[in-house]
Design an enzyme around this catalytic site. Structure first.
Site, PDB file in Angstrom:
ATOM      1  N   HIS A  24       0.859  -1.187   0.000  1.00 38.62           N
ATOM      2  CA  HIS A  24       0.000   0.000   0.000  1.00 38.62           C
ATOM      3  C   HIS A  24       0.895   1.237   0.000  1.00 38.62           C
ATOM      4  O   HIS A  24       1.171   1.819   1.050  1.00 38.62           O
ATOM      5  CB  HIS A  24      -0.912  -0.007   1.228  1.00 38.62           C
ATOM      6  CG  HIS A  24      -1.960   1.058   1.215  1.00 38.62           C
ATOM      7  ND1 HIS A  24      -3.201   0.889   1.781  1.00 38.62           N
ATOM      8  CD2 HIS A  24      -1.964   2.320   0.703  1.00 38.62           C
ATOM      9  CE1 HIS A  24      -3.915   1.985   1.634  1.00 38.62           C
ATOM     10  NE2 HIS A  24      -3.173   2.878   0.986  1.00 38.62           N
TER      11      HIS A  24
ATOM     12  N   GLU B  40      -2.616  -1.749  -3.130  1.00 36.24           N
ATOM     13  CA  GLU B  40      -3.681  -0.963  -2.527  1.00 36.24           C
ATOM     14  C   GLU B  40      -3.328   0.516  -2.592  1.00 36.24           C
ATOM     15  O   GLU B  40      -2.149   0.869  -2.574  1.00 36.24           O
ATOM     16  CB  GLU B  40      -3.866  -1.338  -1.050  1.00 36.24           C
ATOM     17  CG  GLU B  40      -4.263  -2.760  -0.797  1.00 36.24           C
ATOM     18  CD  GLU B  40      -4.438  -3.040   0.682  1.00 36.24           C
ATOM     19  OE1 GLU B  40      -5.045  -4.079   1.002  1.00 36.24           O
ATOM     20  OE2 GLU B  40      -3.963  -2.241   1.519  1.00 36.24           O
TER      21      GLU B  40
ATOM     22  N   HIS C 152      -7.815  -5.811   7.691  1.00 33.55           N
ATOM     23  CA  HIS C 152      -7.573  -4.772   8.688  1.00 33.55           C
ATOM     24  C   HIS C 152      -7.778  -5.347  10.081  1.00 33.55           C
ATOM     25  O   HIS C 152      -8.893  -5.652  10.490  1.00 33.55           O
ATOM     26  CB  HIS C 152      -8.449  -3.529   8.528  1.00 33.55           C
ATOM     27  CG  HIS C 152      -7.822  -2.306   9.158  1.00 33.55           C
ATOM     28  ND1 HIS C 152      -7.043  -1.411   8.447  1.00 33.55           N
ATOM     29  CD2 HIS C 152      -7.819  -1.854  10.430  1.00 33.55           C
ATOM     30  CE1 HIS C 152      -6.612  -0.459   9.255  1.00 33.55           C
ATOM     31  NE2 HIS C 152      -7.070  -0.714  10.468  1.00 33.55           N
TER      32      HIS C 152
END
Length: 243
Positions: free
Chosen positions: A43, A70, A191
């Site tokens: 990410h 991401e 997450h």
């Protein structure tokens, strides 16, 4: 079986804290795959405080499983990076500049036209698209209308409330997953999933294709070692065959 994609952002954070190349991010990615990971997730953020944009180009050369990038598609730099590397999957996350970590999903209704246009750009390039959403039926239904291939359920709420009552914590995710299946969307999740809450989540979310785990997995690896930790996470996802 649900696939495990290892997010290696925290490895880059550790490397960047001292400069140089220790730990070697590219070698860690190779080792994660060798130890059983079925994907590598990164990410990158505009300030490159962990994953650097150049890391993505180097990782693209060596990742042999699924490469998942991401990020916030509201940044042209991110769009250009993804199109230049053409990963197997791009996950669109509605971060703001300077955000420490992702903390909410897309409002797929308000952002419908924007998401539809952006998803079309990536799909035209042959990249599978997943978008980050909260476990709300209306947001999942809205996601389906954008043309995305998958959603990634934002699981912080589940992880936060898991020890207070796992049945209540997972209920909205089960409902969201059922809606996703009914409208033809693939389901990812991520997450704050960890060794304590992952198995229950995987057992109860219908159609769960992939989880992306970074912070907890890297933290566990400090105690258990990287190879052993990846195997421990894979065992949480190895659900019994009830056929």
């Amino acid at each position: 079986m649900t696939r495990l994609s290892v997010n290696i952002n925290k490895i880059a954070t550790l490397r960047n804290s001292r400069g140089g190349n220790n730990p070697d991010l590219i070698q860690v990615a190779k080792d994660c795959e060798r130890f059983g990971a079925q994907g590598i997730t990164v990410h990158p953020r505009p300030d490159e405080r962990h994953i650097r944009y150049n890391d993505v180009f180097e990782l693209k050369k060596i990742v042999t499983t699924e490469f998942n990038i991401e990020g916030n598609c509201q940044e042209q730099k991110f769009i250009d990076l993804v199109l230049a590397n053409k990963p197997e999957q791009v996950t669109l996350v509605p971060d703001v500049l300077g955000q420490i970590t992702s903390n909410h999903g897309w409002d797929t209704i308000t952002n419908y036209h924007y998401l539809k246009d952006m998803i079309a750009v990536f799909k035209e390039a042959g990249i599978r698209v997943s978008i980050f959403v909260d476990p709300l039926p209306e947001m999942v239904e809205g996601a389906a209308k954008t043309g995305t291939d998958r959603i990634e359920l934002y699981t912080e709420g589940y992880a936060t409330h898991y020890h207070q009552g796992k049945e209540l914590a997972i209920a909205p995710y089960v409902e969201a997953a059922k809606v996703a299946q009914s409208v033809g969307l693939g389901i990812n999740a991520g997450h704050d999933l960890d060794l304590h809450n992952l198995k229950y989540f995987a057992e109860n979310i219908p159609g769960l294709l992939e989880v992306s785990i970074g912070h907890a997995l890297v933290s566990d690896a400090l105690y258990y070692g990287l190879e052993n930790t990846i195997q421990m996470y894979l065992r949480q996802l190895a659900l019994p065959d009830n056929s």
